[in-house]
Design an enzyme around this catalytic site. Structure first.
Site, mmCIF file in Angstrom:
data_model
loop_
_atom_site.group_PDB
_atom_site.id
_atom_site.type_symbol
_atom_site.label_atom_id
_atom_site.label_comp_id
_atom_site.label_asym_id
_atom_site.label_seq_id
_atom_site.Cartn_x
_atom_site.Cartn_y
_atom_site.Cartn_z
ATOM 1 C CE LYS A 55 68.852 7.403 -9.847
ATOM 2 N NZ LYS A 55 68.092 7.458 -8.937
ATOM 3 C CD GLN A 99 64.527 5.216 -8.497
ATOM 4 O OE1 GLN A 99 65.845 5.563 -8.922
ATOM 5 N NE2 GLN A 99 63.764 6.594 -9.257
ATOM 6 C CG ASP A 122 69.113 9.462 -3.766
ATOM 7 O OD1 ASP A 122 69.671 9.795 -4.720
ATOM 8 O OD2 ASP A 122 68.453 8.570 -3.872
#
Ligand code: NDP
Length: 295
Positions: A55, A99, A122
């Site tokens: 990422k 994460q 997200d």
């Protein structure tokens, strides 16, 4: 049906999305609004380290400012919440993600709720979940199902009026996927299946489109699939393989060998949905920067 179905190329589609992102980032940066993404990793889970690394590398490649915040496994809930709060306040950061999965002593829901919904790239914050259900375009759609929709669109697969079966009801993939397919963009008739579904093979046999998000290697076999169906395989499973240097290989939730003989189009693993997830994260980060910066 066909012996050679269309292979839906996620790598190529993701590359095209990322090239568009690169152009937008350059334009925004010229206007004084460089998009910024913070990725927080708690602990040292090897798969998470790989995801976080790719990422931030993708950000660097596109010119997006990125911060990788690596915290030790012993980090307390309060310490993590403090990191999130300071990122919420940081004007250089437009997107924040923590994460998953965090270590077991961390309450992941509380962490997600602490992220400013305007920076929740997200799309897991309840405000963004509600916006998805409401089809409010200002919300952030979770990256993996959004990537699946993009793949269907770019592969020219019509979803309107089609029967779709989504296997899996997680908040990350299955549920948002079903909402997207049934919404005004997808216009599909959607069935959501899960571990309590009776006679899953029969349920799947009526599907024009099957989305498999189960987490079980090669679970969907040819007997689930009607001739000519389209298969989107979200699964990423590590299978021990002594012939590989890493000691494992990746496989999806769909038995590619048998299913590809019956379907009309299918995503491979790897190289299908996986690359789309990161591409959609970059898109969401740019969208967050635009919305925060009013550009
Ligand atoms: P979860 O474990 O959260 O959800 C799995 C779902 O599958 C659950 O709803 C579960 O049902 C259902 N399920 C499990 N066993 C069966 C069964 N025997 N029959 C029918 N349904 C079943 O996983 P995720 O949604 O997070 O991920 C799914 C897969 O997608 C994994 O392989 C994951 O690695 C992959 N993934 C890939 C991403 C990408 O970028 N390509 C991103 C995210 C995930 P129940 O709710 O009843 O338990």
């Amino acid at each position: 049906m066909s012996d050679s179905p269309k292979i839906i190329d996620g790598k190529a589609t993701a590359k095209a999305v990322l090239e568009q992102c690169r152009v937008e980032v350059a334009e925004l940066t010229t206007q004084g609004l460089r998009p910024g993404l913070a990725v927080v990793l708690v602990g040292s889970d090897p798969a998470s380290q790989v995801y976080v690394g790719s990422k931030t590398r993708t950000c660097e490649d596109l010119g997006i400012y990125s911060e990788k915040i690596e915290l030790p496994t012993e980090t307390t809930q309060d310490e993590l919440l403090e990191v999130v709060r300071s990122l919420n306040e940081n004007p250089a950061i437009h997107g924040i993600l923590v994460q998953s999965p965090p270590p077991p002593h961390i309450d992941e829901d509380a962490v997600v709720r602490a992220i400013d919904p305007a920076k929740d790239v997200d799309g897991f914050h309840p405000e963004n979940v509600a916006k998805l259900a409401l089809e409010d375009p200002s919300g952030f759609i979770p990256c993996t199902p959004n990537g699946c929709m993009e793949l269907l669109k770019t592969a020219g697969i019509e979803t309107s009026g089609k029967e779709a079966v989504v296997i899996g009801r997680s908040m990350i993939v299955g549920k948002p996927m079903a909402l997207l397919l049934m919404g005004r963009e997808g216009n599909a008739t959607v069935t959501i299946a899960h571990s309590r579904t009776r006679d899953l093979a029969t349920v799947c046999q009526r599907a024009d489109i099957i989305i498999a998000a189960i987490g079980k290697p090669d679970f969907v076999t040819a007997d689930f699939v009607k001739n000519g169906a389209v298969i989107i395989d979200v699964g990423i499973n590590r299978i021990p393989d002594s012939s590989k240097k890493s000691g494992f290989r990746l496989t999806g939730d769909v038995d590619f060998q048998s299913v590809s003989k019956k379907c009309s189009a299918i995503t491979p693993v790897p190289g299908g949905v996986g690359p789309m997830t990161i591409a959609m994260l970059m898109k969401n980060t740019i969208k967050a920067a635009r919305q925060i910066g009013n550009v």
